[in-house]
Scaffold this motif. Structure first.
Motif, PDB file in Angstrom:
ATOM      1  N   ARG A  77       0.857  -1.197   0.000  1.00 43.96           N
ATOM      2  CA  ARG A  77       0.000   0.000   0.000  1.00 43.96           C
ATOM      3  C   ARG A  77       0.889   1.242   0.000  1.00 43.96           C
ATOM      4  O   ARG A  77       1.725   1.432   0.881  1.00 43.96           O
ATOM      5  N   ILE A  78       0.696   2.105  -0.987  1.00 36.69           N
ATOM      6  CA  ILE A  78       1.475   3.339  -1.106  1.00 36.69           C
ATOM      7  C   ILE A  78       0.500   4.502  -1.252  1.00 36.69           C
ATOM      8  O   ILE A  78      -0.447   4.435  -2.043  1.00 36.69           O
ATOM      9  N   THR A  79       0.738   5.556  -0.470  1.00 35.12           N
ATOM     10  CA  THR A  79      -0.100   6.760  -0.550  1.00 35.12           C
ATOM     11  C   THR A  79       0.763   7.938  -0.958  1.00 35.12           C
ATOM     12  O   THR A  79       1.931   8.059  -0.560  1.00 35.12           O
ATOM     13  N   ALA A  80       0.159   8.879  -1.702  1.00 35.32           N
ATOM     14  CA  ALA A  80       0.915  10.047  -2.191  1.00 35.32           C
ATOM     15  C   ALA A  80       1.274  11.011  -1.060  1.00 35.32           C
ATOM     16  O   ALA A  80       2.285  11.732  -1.130  1.00 35.32           O
ATOM     17  N   ASP A  81       0.460  11.028   0.015  1.00 32.66           N
ATOM     18  CA  ASP A  81       0.717  11.977   1.111  1.00 32.66           C
ATOM     19  C   ASP A  81       1.934  11.599   1.940  1.00 32.66           C
ATOM     20  O   ASP A  81       2.414  12.426   2.748  1.00 32.66           O
ATOM     21  N   SER A  82       2.422  10.378   1.779  1.00 33.13           N
ATOM     22  CA  SER A  82       3.557   9.933   2.602  1.00 33.13           C
ATOM     23  C   SER A  82       4.894  10.413   2.064  1.00 33.13           C
ATOM     24  O   SER A  82       5.925  10.259   2.727  1.00 33.13           O
ATOM     25  N   PHE A  83       4.931  10.962   0.843  1.00 30.42           N
ATOM     26  CA  PHE A  83       6.175  11.508   0.294  1.00 30.42           C
ATOM     27  C   PHE A  83       6.408  12.905   0.901  1.00 30.42           C
ATOM     28  O   PHE A  83       5.484  13.732   0.979  1.00 30.42           O
ATOM     29  N   LYS A  84       7.657  13.183   1.336  1.00 28.13           N
ATOM     30  CA  LYS A  84       7.960  14.484   1.945  1.00 28.13           C
ATOM     31  C   LYS A  84       9.444  14.797   1.766  1.00 28.13           C
ATOM     32  O   LYS A  84      10.248  13.927   1.412  1.00 28.13           O
ATOM     33  N   ILE A  85       9.781  16.073   2.056  1.00 27.26           N
ATOM     34  CA  ILE A  85      11.165  16.540   1.963  1.00 27.26           C
ATOM     35  C   ILE A  85      11.558  17.140   3.310  1.00 27.26           C
ATOM     36  O   ILE A  85      10.795  17.902   3.920  1.00 27.26           O
ATOM     37  N   THR A  86      12.744  16.810   3.767  1.00 27.27           N
ATOM     38  CA  THR A  86      13.306  17.416   4.978  1.00 27.27           C
ATOM     39  C   THR A  86      14.653  18.031   4.630  1.00 27.27           C
ATOM     40  O   THR A  86      15.396  17.492   3.805  1.00 27.27           O
ATOM     41  N   ASP A  87      14.947  19.172   5.252  1.00 24.75           N
ATOM     42  CA  ASP A  87      16.227  19.865   5.029  1.00 24.75           C
ATOM     43  C   ASP A  87      17.106  19.713   6.255  1.00 24.75           C
ATOM     44  O   ASP A  87      16.667  19.924   7.401  1.00 24.75           O
ATOM     45  N   GLU A  88      18.352  19.359   6.033  1.00 23.07           N
ATOM     46  CA  GLU A  88      19.352  19.283   7.092  1.00 23.07           C
ATOM     47  C   GLU A  88      20.340  20.423   6.894  1.00 23.07           C
ATOM     48  O   GLU A  88      20.007  21.428   6.244  1.00 23.07           O
ATOM     49  N   HIS A  89      21.573  20.275   7.376  1.00 20.06           N
ATOM     50  CA  HIS A  89      22.546  21.371   7.342  1.00 20.06           C
ATOM     51  C   HIS A  89      22.868  21.804   5.927  1.00 20.06           C
ATOM     52  O   HIS A  89      22.650  22.955   5.535  1.00 20.06           O
ATOM     53  N   ASN A  90      23.418  20.894   5.115  1.00 23.33           N
ATOM     54  CA  ASN A  90      23.810  21.275   3.758  1.00 23.33           C
ATOM     55  C   ASN A  90      23.289  20.291   2.702  1.00 23.33           C
ATOM     56  O   ASN A  90      23.860  20.169   1.634  1.00 23.33           O
ATOM     57  N   TYR A  91      22.193  19.578   3.033  1.00 23.08           N
ATOM     58  CA  TYR A  91      21.588  18.691   2.045  1.00 23.08           C
ATOM     59  C   TYR A  91      20.115  18.493   2.393  1.00 23.08           C
ATOM     60  O   TYR A  91      19.688  18.727   3.543  1.00 23.08           O
ATOM     61  N   ILE A 107      16.633  15.763   2.042  1.00 24.76           N
ATOM     62  CA  ILE A 107      16.333  14.322   1.977  1.00 24.76           C
ATOM     63  C   ILE A 107      14.880  14.155   1.529  1.00 24.76           C
ATOM     64  O   ILE A 107      13.971  14.787   2.089  1.00 24.76           O
ATOM     65  N   ILE A 108      14.671  13.328   0.508  1.00 26.87           N
ATOM     66  CA  ILE A 108      13.327  12.958   0.064  1.00 26.87           C
ATOM     67  C   ILE A 108      12.992  11.619   0.731  1.00 26.87           C
ATOM     68  O   ILE A 108      13.728  10.641   0.582  1.00 26.87           O
ATOM     69  N   LEU A 109      11.863  11.560   1.458  1.00 25.70           N
ATOM     70  CA  LEU A 109      11.493  10.378   2.229  1.00 25.70           C
ATOM     71  C   LEU A 109      10.094   9.923   1.834  1.00 25.70           C
ATOM     72  O   LEU A 109       9.264  10.697   1.341  1.00 25.70           O
ATOM     73  N   TYR A 110       9.838   8.655   2.111  1.00 24.68           N
ATOM     74  CA  TYR A 110       8.482   8.126   2.093  1.00 24.68           C
ATOM     75  C   TYR A 110       8.213   7.627   3.502  1.00 24.68           C
ATOM     76  O   TYR A 110       8.732   6.575   3.913  1.00 24.68           O
ATOM     77  N   GLY A 111       7.483   8.411   4.251  1.00 22.62           N
ATOM     78  CA  GLY A 111       7.332   8.132   5.668  1.00 22.62           C
ATOM     79  C   GLY A 111       8.664   8.342   6.349  1.00 22.62           C
ATOM     80  O   GLY A 111       9.240   9.438   6.316  1.00 22.62           O
ATOM     81  N   ASP A 112       9.183   7.312   6.948  1.00 18.88           N
ATOM     82  CA  ASP A 112      10.508   7.391   7.573  1.00 18.88           C
ATOM     83  C   ASP A 112      11.584   6.723   6.705  1.00 18.88           C
ATOM     84  O   ASP A 112      12.730   6.575   7.154  1.00 18.88           O
ATOM     85  N   PHE A 113      11.202   6.278   5.504  1.00 24.13           N
ATOM     86  CA  PHE A 113      12.136   5.560   4.635  1.00 24.13           C
ATOM     87  C   PHE A 113      12.801   6.552   3.693  1.00 24.13           C
ATOM     88  O   PHE A 113      12.138   7.169   2.853  1.00 24.13           O
ATOM     89  N   PRO A 114      14.137   6.800   3.846  1.00 25.03           N
ATOM     90  CA  PRO A 114      14.812   7.765   2.976  1.00 25.03           C
ATOM     91  C   PRO A 114      14.976   7.208   1.561  1.00 25.03           C
ATOM     92  O   PRO A 114      15.383   6.058   1.380  1.00 25.03           O
ATOM     93  N   LEU A 115      14.664   8.016   0.565  1.00 26.17           N
ATOM     94  CA  LEU A 115      14.801   7.615  -0.818  1.00 26.17           C
ATOM     95  C   LEU A 115      16.078   8.148  -1.436  1.00 26.17           C
ATOM     96  O   LEU A 115      16.770   7.424  -2.146  1.00 26.17           O
ATOM     97  N   MET A 116      16.399   9.438  -1.193  1.00 25.30           N
ATOM     98  CA  MET A 116      17.631   9.994  -1.748  1.00 25.30           C
ATOM     99  C   MET A 116      17.967  11.295  -1.020  1.00 25.30           C
ATOM    100  O   MET A 116      17.132  11.899  -0.334  1.00 25.30           O
ATOM    101  N   SER A 117      19.209  11.696  -1.175  1.00 21.53           N
ATOM    102  CA  SER A 117      19.690  12.955  -0.603  1.00 21.53           C
ATOM    103  C   SER A 117      20.176  13.859  -1.727  1.00 21.53           C
ATOM    104  O   SER A 117      20.783  13.381  -2.695  1.00 21.53           O
TER     105      SER A 117
END
Length: 552
Positions: A83-97, A99-109
């Protein structure tokens, strides 16, 4: 009904085979590096066989190629979620990069180096990548909905129903066609029977039905070939199979075609050359053998009747050498299985053909010893008759009673053989009936009677004079042997019968008794053995008087 069952079974087998092939293909794809070089040290991120975007900067210890491979694997791993939902995709910003995540699962930096490489800000580049990934998962998200799955299952069932209807119509069409063909076959009168008609498993009367069945099977294979990908195109877990379906089919066909071309170029050409050379050699040998047999070509010490058997032996040797030269070029001849089967067949042939080989060897020996020819009157053991056939295994003899007797050649080698025709044409063969006559008959009388009987026998050879031998002086009789000549050994039984009849007539006319070895008689008034002799009737009173008076 049987056709429907066969259709569903065939469909299930094909489905399982392709599903297995697809599973293996998927495992291979997952085990292979999925990154693709895009130039200028950029590497594509791939998902569902599609390129999403590129990365070209290092991130810590990871090179661009390693980053592209890791990101692609994470996207595929996420696609396997139930089961995959579109609302679970998100972006978080850290110091100098970022991260694109799906829930708590990191996809890429995304690092600042990535943004500088593309002349973009890191936040803007992260949003672009976020939108691309979310859009790529849009179809995957839809495929996980219940409505999508039910709709696709309905489409698949409708397509499967269409396949069943096609097969039902095809079955009815061929039932009608088979009925017409059977009527045509039964009503057809052929003047010349074709050998191809006997290739049908049910006999020549069903040849057209056999061809119809072949056409029917071919149509079913063609329909399945084009229809199965259509059925598999609806379900998401078999959709990828469509793109690999023809690849799965074409790879073995291409491999077979490649091996066939390689075999034709490297091996079949040699086989054809060897075959034509052997055929040419056999034609030359056959021509020479025919010339020798017709006595157009004469070789000193080589008899004309040796031509055909010698040709057969040489032909076998040529075939054997041809197989020896062809064997290494046969497909799979170097495989252990092929060699094992060859050895097994060789041992089986050796154990099962001991007597046959003995007869063949004996047949070759008989051929070159020339103890008899076709048509000769011979005696083999207790069999007397004319030779009507001889080959490497057996010799057939027709007796004077028209009995056809087959004698193994090994038996002929191990027994005595009389050939009555060998010298008959030149020297004649001597017939020698015997008679036994009492000592009271003069020898000259017996000889004259026997020679008279020989003279009265027709068709004997007059080139050589008959003669009489005194074979034995036994206790009660003398044994005489009449010897006459004939050049017709095939009529020996007839001549013996005529001689016996004439001997009996001559001796009866001369009032001479013929005493067989087991004949004995008391001369007390018994009747003579000579036909026509009248003896006085016996009177017991006279016998008593004679005994008293001493008269015999």
């Amino acid at each position: 009904m049987h056709l429907k069952i066969k259709t569903f079974v065939l469909f299930a087998v094909v489905l399982c085979s392709f599903a297995t092939a697809q599973t293996n293909d998927t495992l291979k794809l997952n085990s292979v590096d999925s990154t693709h070089f895009a130039g200028d040290d950029l590497f594509y991120i791939t998902f569902h066989n599609d390129s999403l975007f590129t990365v070209g900067a290092y991130l810590g210890p990871y090179s661009p190629a390693e980053r592209a491979q890791n990101i692609s694997e994470r996207l595929r791993e996420l696609a396997h979620e139930s089961r995959i939902t579109a609302d679970s995709f998100k972006i978080t910003d850290e110091h100098n990069y970022s991260i694109i995540l799906y829930g708590d699962f990191p996809l890429m930096s995304i690092s600042d180096a990535d943004a500088e490489l593309l002349n973009e800000t890191r936040q803007k580049l992260a949003l672009q990548y976020f939108s691309i990934i979310k859009e790529a998962f849009g179809e995957t998200i839809e495929q996980h909905t219940l409505r999508y799955v039910i709709t696709r299952i309905i489409y698949t069932l409708l397509a499967l129903t269409g396949l069943v209807l096609i097969f039902i119509l095809l079955n009815r069409l061929f039932k009608w066609t088979d009925k017409k063909l059977l009527e045509y076959e039964k009503g057809l009168k052929r003047k010349r029977k074709s050998l191809f008609r006997y290739l049908a498993p049910r006999g020549p009367d069903y040849f057209f039905l056999f061809l119809s069945r072949i056409v029917k099977i071919a149509l079913i294979v063609v329909i399945l070939f084009f229809y199965i990908p259509f059925i598999f195109s609806f379900l998401p877990w078999t959709k990828e199979l469509v793109s690999h379906f023809y690849l799965i089919i074409s790879e073995p066909l291409l491999l077979i075609w490649k091996n066939l071309v390689d075999y034709v170029m490297n091996h079949l050409l040699f086989i054809v050359i060897i075959f034509f050379i052997a055929r040419y050699v056999l034609q030359i040998i056959a021509f020479v053998a025919k010339e020798i047999e017709d006595e157009k070509l004469k070789i000193k010490g080589f008899h004309r009747e040796w031509a055909k058997p010698t040709f057969n032996i040489v032909k076998i040797l040529v075939y054997a050498f041809t197989l020896v030269f062809i064997f290494p070029h046969l497909p799979g001849s170097d495989s252990p299985a092929f060699k094992g089967v060859s050895i097994f067949l060789g041992v089986l042939f050796s154990l099962g053909s001991t007597s046959a080989i003995a007869n063949i060897v004996a047949g070759i020996v008989i051929t070159y010893m020339r103890p008899f020819q076709i048509g000769d009157r011979v005696k083999i053991g207790e069999t007397v008759g004319d030779v009507i056939e001889k080959n490497l295994l057996v010799t057939r003899v027709k007796t004077v009673k028209n009995e056809d007797i087959t004698i193994p050649n090994a038996t002929i080698i191990n027994t005595h053989l009389w050939n009555y025709s060998k010298n008959a044409s030149n020297l004649g063969i001597i017939l020698h009936p015997t008679v036994t006559i009492g000592y009271d008959v003069p020898s000259e009388t017996v000889v004259n009677l026997l020679l008279a009987a020989a003279k009265n026998t027709k068709n004997l050879t007059r080139e050589f004079k008959p003669f009489v031998l005194h074979k034995g002086l036994n206790d009660f009789y003398v044994e005489y042997e009449l010897n006459v000549y004939t050049k017709q050994p095939g009529k020996m039984a007839h001549f013996y019968s005529e001689l016996h009849k004439n001997i009996l007539a001559e001796f009866n006319n001369a009032k001479v008794e013929i005493l067989s070895p087991h004949y004995s008689s008391y001369r007390d008034g018994n009747a003579s053995t000579i036909p026509g002799e009248e003896q006085p009737a016996k009177n017991p009173v006279n016998d008593i008087v004679n005994k008293i008076t001493g008269q015999a």
